[in-house]
Write an enzyme that holds these catalytic residues in place. Sequence first.
Site, PDB file in Angstrom:
ATOM      1  N   GLU A   1       0.844  -1.211   0.000  1.00 56.52           N
ATOM      2  CA  GLU A   1       0.000   0.000   0.000  1.00 56.52           C
ATOM      3  C   GLU A   1       0.876   1.256   0.000  1.00 56.52           C
ATOM      4  OE1 GLU A   1      -2.494   1.526  -0.529  1.00 56.52           O
ATOM      5  OE2 GLU A   1      -4.323   0.768   0.348  1.00 56.52           O
ATOM      6  N   ASP A   2       0.322   2.354  -0.482  1.00 53.36           N
ATOM      7  CA  ASP A   2       1.066   3.611  -0.424  1.00 53.36           C
ATOM      8  C   ASP A   2       0.883   4.310   0.918  1.00 53.36           C
ATOM      9  OD1 ASP A   2      -1.604   4.030  -1.035  1.00 53.36           O
ATOM     10  OD2 ASP A   2      -1.242   5.707  -2.385  1.00 53.36           O
TER      11      ASP A   2
ATOM     12  N   ASP B   1      -4.328   5.787   6.189  1.00 53.53           N
ATOM     13  CA  ASP B   1      -4.852   7.055   6.711  1.00 53.53           C
ATOM     14  C   ASP B   1      -5.942   6.678   7.717  1.00 53.53           C
ATOM     15  OD1 ASP B   1      -6.672   9.424   6.687  1.00 53.53           O
ATOM     16  OD2 ASP B   1      -5.309  10.218   5.207  1.00 53.53           O
TER      17      ASP B   1
ATOM     18  N   PHE C   1      -2.270  16.532   3.848  1.00 51.87           N
ATOM     19  CA  PHE C   1      -2.609  15.809   2.620  1.00 51.87           C
ATOM     20  C   PHE C   1      -1.409  15.831   1.682  1.00 51.87           C
ATOM     21  CE2 PHE C   1      -4.624  14.554  -1.274  1.00 51.87           C
ATOM     22  CZ  PHE C   1      -5.434  13.535  -0.822  1.00 51.87           C
TER      23      PHE C   1
ATOM     24  N   ARG D   1       0.405  12.139  -9.261  1.00 56.07           N
ATOM     25  CA  ARG D   1       0.995  10.815  -8.998  1.00 56.07           C
ATOM     26  C   ARG D   1       2.414  10.723  -9.549  1.00 56.07           C
ATOM     27  NH1 ARG D   1      -3.296   7.392  -7.326  1.00 56.07           N
ATOM     28  NH2 ARG D   1      -5.247   7.671  -8.437  1.00 56.07           N
TER      29      ARG D   1
END
Length: 178
Positions: free
Chosen positions: A98-99, A102, A151, A164
Amino acid sequence: MLEDIDRVLLTEEEIKERVAELGAEISRDYAGKDLVLICILKGALHFMADLSRHISIPVDMDFMAISSYGASTKSSGEVRILQDLDAPIANRHVLIVEDIVDSGLTLKYLVDNLSSRRPASLKIATLLDKPARRVVPITTDYNGFQIPDEFVVGYGLDYAEKYRNLPFIGILKPEVYK
Ligand code: PRP
Ligand code: 7HP
Protein backbone atom coordinates in the site's frame (compact mmCIF):
# COMPACT_ATOMS: atom_id res chain seq x y z
CA MET A 1 2.16 21.14 -10.86
CA LEU A 2 5.05 22.22 -8.59
CA GLU A 3 3.29 25.50 -7.79
CA ASP A 4 0.59 23.48 -5.97
CA ILE A 5 3.10 21.95 -3.54
CA ASP A 6 3.58 23.68 -0.19
CA ARG A 7 6.78 21.82 0.67
CA VAL A 8 8.61 18.56 0.03
CA LEU A 9 8.04 16.11 2.88
CA LEU A 10 10.15 13.21 1.58
CA THR A 11 12.76 13.59 -1.13
CA GLU A 12 13.35 11.12 -3.93
CA GLU A 13 16.60 10.11 -2.20
CA GLU A 14 14.98 9.52 1.21
CA ILE A 15 12.28 7.38 -0.38
CA LYS A 16 14.83 5.39 -2.36
CA GLU A 17 16.91 4.61 0.73
CA ARG A 18 13.98 3.54 2.87
CA VAL A 19 12.42 1.40 0.13
CA ALA A 20 15.75 -0.42 -0.27
CA GLU A 21 15.82 -1.13 3.48
CA LEU A 22 12.28 -2.48 3.42
CA GLY A 23 13.11 -4.69 0.42
CA ALA A 24 16.09 -6.18 2.25
CA GLU A 25 13.99 -6.82 5.37
CA ILE A 26 11.23 -8.52 3.36
CA SER A 27 13.79 -10.66 1.49
CA ARG A 28 15.18 -11.91 4.83
CA ASP A 29 11.78 -12.52 6.42
CA TYR A 30 10.32 -14.46 3.49
CA ALA A 31 13.41 -16.44 2.43
CA GLY A 32 12.31 -19.93 1.31
CA LYS A 33 8.61 -18.97 1.28
CA ASP A 34 6.13 -18.72 -1.58
CA LEU A 35 5.42 -14.97 -1.56
CA VAL A 36 2.80 -13.02 -3.50
CA LEU A 37 3.00 -9.22 -3.50
CA ILE A 38 -0.38 -7.58 -3.96
CA CYS A 39 -0.16 -4.01 -5.22
CA ILE A 40 -3.12 -1.83 -4.31
CA LEU A 41 -3.71 0.37 -7.33
CA LYS A 42 -3.38 3.02 -8.18
CA GLY A 43 -1.49 4.73 -5.37
CA ALA A 44 1.02 1.95 -4.69
CA LEU A 45 2.25 1.69 -8.27
CA HIS A 46 5.65 3.35 -7.76
CA PHE A 47 6.20 1.79 -4.32
CA MET A 48 5.48 -1.70 -5.73
CA ALA A 49 7.77 -1.17 -8.72
CA ASP A 50 10.67 0.05 -6.57
CA LEU A 51 10.14 -2.26 -3.58
CA SER A 52 9.89 -5.39 -5.73
CA ARG A 53 13.23 -4.54 -7.35
CA HIS A 54 14.82 -4.54 -3.90
CA ILE A 55 13.40 -7.97 -3.03
CA SER A 56 16.00 -10.59 -3.82
CA ILE A 57 13.84 -13.74 -3.48
CA PRO A 58 11.38 -15.02 -6.12
CA VAL A 59 7.93 -13.39 -5.83
CA ASP A 60 4.67 -13.37 -7.75
CA MET A 61 2.92 -10.04 -8.26
CA ASP A 62 -0.77 -9.44 -8.48
CA PHE A 63 -2.84 -6.26 -8.52
CA MET A 64 -6.06 -5.04 -7.01
CA ALA A 65 -7.69 -1.70 -7.74
CA ILE A 66 -9.59 -0.18 -4.85
CA SER A 67 -11.17 3.22 -4.47
CA SER A 68 -12.61 5.13 -1.53
CA TYR A 69 -11.45 8.72 -1.96
CA GLY A 70 -12.65 9.93 -5.37
CA ALA A 71 -11.90 13.65 -5.82
CA SER A 72 -11.72 14.34 -2.09
CA THR A 73 -9.14 14.49 0.70
CA LYS A 74 -11.39 12.43 3.01
CA SER A 75 -12.25 8.76 2.67
CA SER A 76 -15.85 8.20 1.59
CA GLY A 77 -15.83 5.25 4.01
CA GLU A 78 -17.19 3.12 1.19
CA VAL A 79 -14.44 0.91 -0.21
CA ARG A 80 -15.03 -0.52 -3.68
CA ILE A 81 -13.06 -3.19 -5.55
CA LEU A 82 -12.59 -1.88 -9.08
CA GLN A 83 -10.36 -4.79 -10.16
CA ASP A 84 -9.82 -8.07 -8.34
CA LEU A 85 -6.78 -10.38 -8.21
CA ASP A 86 -6.03 -12.61 -11.20
CA ALA A 87 -5.16 -15.68 -9.15
CA PRO A 88 -6.27 -17.41 -5.92
CA ILE A 89 -4.10 -16.81 -2.83
CA ALA A 90 -5.12 -19.83 -0.72
CA ASN A 91 -2.11 -21.32 1.15
CA ARG A 92 0.26 -18.64 -0.15
CA HIS A 93 2.15 -16.01 1.83
CA VAL A 94 0.60 -12.68 0.91
CA LEU A 95 2.05 -9.21 1.39
CA ILE A 96 -0.26 -6.27 0.69
CA VAL A 97 1.70 -3.34 -0.78
CA GLU A 98 0.00 0.00 0.00
CA ASP A 99 1.07 3.61 -0.42
CA ILE A 100 -0.62 5.04 2.69
CA VAL A 101 -2.67 4.10 5.75
CA ASP A 102 -4.85 7.05 6.71
CA SER A 103 -8.27 6.23 8.25
CA GLY A 104 -7.37 2.54 7.90
CA LEU A 105 -10.75 1.80 6.27
CA THR A 106 -9.22 0.57 3.00
CA LEU A 107 -6.85 -1.82 4.74
CA LYS A 108 -9.50 -3.05 7.16
CA TYR A 109 -11.67 -3.92 4.17
CA LEU A 110 -8.76 -5.54 2.34
CA VAL A 111 -7.57 -7.58 5.31
CA ASP A 112 -11.10 -8.89 5.90
CA ASN A 113 -11.60 -9.63 2.23
CA LEU A 114 -8.22 -11.31 1.62
CA SER A 115 -8.26 -13.28 4.91
CA SER A 116 -11.46 -14.96 3.80
CA ARG A 117 -9.49 -16.43 0.86
CA ARG A 118 -7.35 -18.44 3.34
CA PRO A 119 -3.77 -17.32 2.61
CA ALA A 120 -0.95 -19.03 4.56
CA SER A 121 -0.16 -15.59 6.01
CA LEU A 122 -1.23 -12.01 5.35
CA LYS A 123 0.94 -8.99 6.11
CA ILE A 124 1.00 -5.32 5.19
CA ALA A 125 3.77 -3.14 3.76
CA THR A 126 2.95 0.55 3.55
CA LEU A 127 5.18 3.38 2.45
CA LEU A 128 3.38 5.98 4.58
CA ASP A 129 1.46 5.87 7.83
CA LYS A 130 -0.65 8.82 9.01
CA PRO A 131 -1.62 7.62 12.53
CA ALA A 132 -3.37 10.86 13.57
CA ARG A 133 -6.23 10.09 11.17
CA ARG A 134 -6.91 6.49 12.14
CA VAL A 135 -10.60 5.52 12.46
CA VAL A 136 -10.09 1.75 12.72
CA PRO A 137 -7.02 0.07 14.27
CA ILE A 138 -4.56 -1.32 11.73
CA THR A 139 -1.19 -2.89 12.47
CA THR A 140 1.31 -2.68 9.65
CA ASP A 141 4.27 -5.04 9.35
CA TYR A 142 6.59 -2.96 7.15
CA ASN A 143 6.29 0.79 7.41
CA GLY A 144 8.33 3.30 5.41
CA PHE A 145 7.59 6.59 7.17
CA GLN A 146 5.18 7.99 9.74
CA ILE A 147 3.86 11.31 8.46
CA PRO A 148 1.94 14.21 10.03
CA ASP A 149 -1.73 14.95 9.40
CA GLU A 150 -1.26 16.71 6.06
CA PHE A 151 -2.61 15.81 2.62
CA VAL A 152 0.32 14.53 0.59
CA VAL A 153 0.78 13.80 -3.10
CA GLY A 154 3.46 12.38 -5.38
CA TYR A 155 5.24 9.03 -5.81
CA GLY A 156 1.87 7.47 -6.72
CA LEU A 157 -0.35 9.45 -4.36
CA ASP A 158 -2.94 11.69 -5.99
CA TYR A 159 -5.44 14.42 -5.45
CA ALA A 160 -8.29 14.04 -7.97
CA GLU A 161 -5.99 11.76 -10.05
CA LYS A 162 -3.24 14.40 -10.40
CA TYR A 163 0.33 14.61 -9.01
CA ARG A 164 1.00 10.82 -9.00
CA ASN A 165 3.99 11.38 -11.29
CA LEU A 166 5.92 13.65 -8.91
CA PRO A 167 9.12 11.81 -7.92
CA PHE A 168 8.97 13.05 -4.30
CA ILE A 169 6.22 13.24 -1.67
CA GLY A 170 4.98 16.75 -1.06
CA ILE A 171 2.34 18.49 1.01
CA LEU A 172 -0.43 19.84 -1.20
CA LYS A 173 -1.35 23.49 -0.68
CA PRO A 174 -4.74 23.55 1.09
CA GLU A 175 -6.08 26.14 -1.36
CA VAL A 176 -5.90 23.47 -4.09
CA TYR A 177 -8.60 21.37 -2.42
CA LYS A 178 -10.49 23.80 -0.17
C1 PRP B 1 -5.90 5.86 -1.12
C2 PRP B 1 -4.62 5.13 -0.82
C3 PRP B 1 -5.04 4.02 0.11
C4 PRP B 1 -6.20 4.63 0.85
C5 PRP B 1 -5.78 5.00 2.23
O1 PRP B 1 -6.59 5.21 -2.14
O2 PRP B 1 -4.01 4.64 -2.00
O3 PRP B 1 -5.45 2.87 -0.60
O4 PRP B 1 -6.61 5.78 0.10
O5 PRP B 1 -6.77 5.68 2.90
P1 PRP B 1 -7.59 5.10 4.15
O6 PRP B 1 -6.61 4.52 5.11
O7 PRP B 1 -8.27 6.34 4.69
O8 PRP B 1 -8.60 4.11 3.66
P2 PRP B 1 -7.69 5.92 -3.09
O9 PRP B 1 -9.05 5.45 -2.68
O10 PRP B 1 -7.45 7.38 -3.12
O11 PRP B 1 -7.36 5.26 -4.49
P3 PRP B 1 -5.99 5.39 -5.36
O12 PRP B 1 -4.95 4.51 -4.70
O13 PRP B 1 -6.39 4.89 -6.71
O14 PRP B 1 -5.57 6.84 -5.37
C1 7HP C 1 -5.41 8.91 0.99
C2 7HP C 1 -4.54 9.84 0.44
N1 7HP C 1 -4.21 10.10 -0.84
C3 7HP C 1 -3.31 11.08 -1.04
N2 7HP C 1 -2.76 11.79 -0.04
C4 7HP C 1 -3.07 11.55 1.25
O1 7HP C 1 -2.51 12.27 2.23
C5 7HP C 1 -3.99 10.54 1.51
N3 7HP C 1 -4.53 10.05 2.65
N4 7HP C 1 -5.37 9.06 2.32
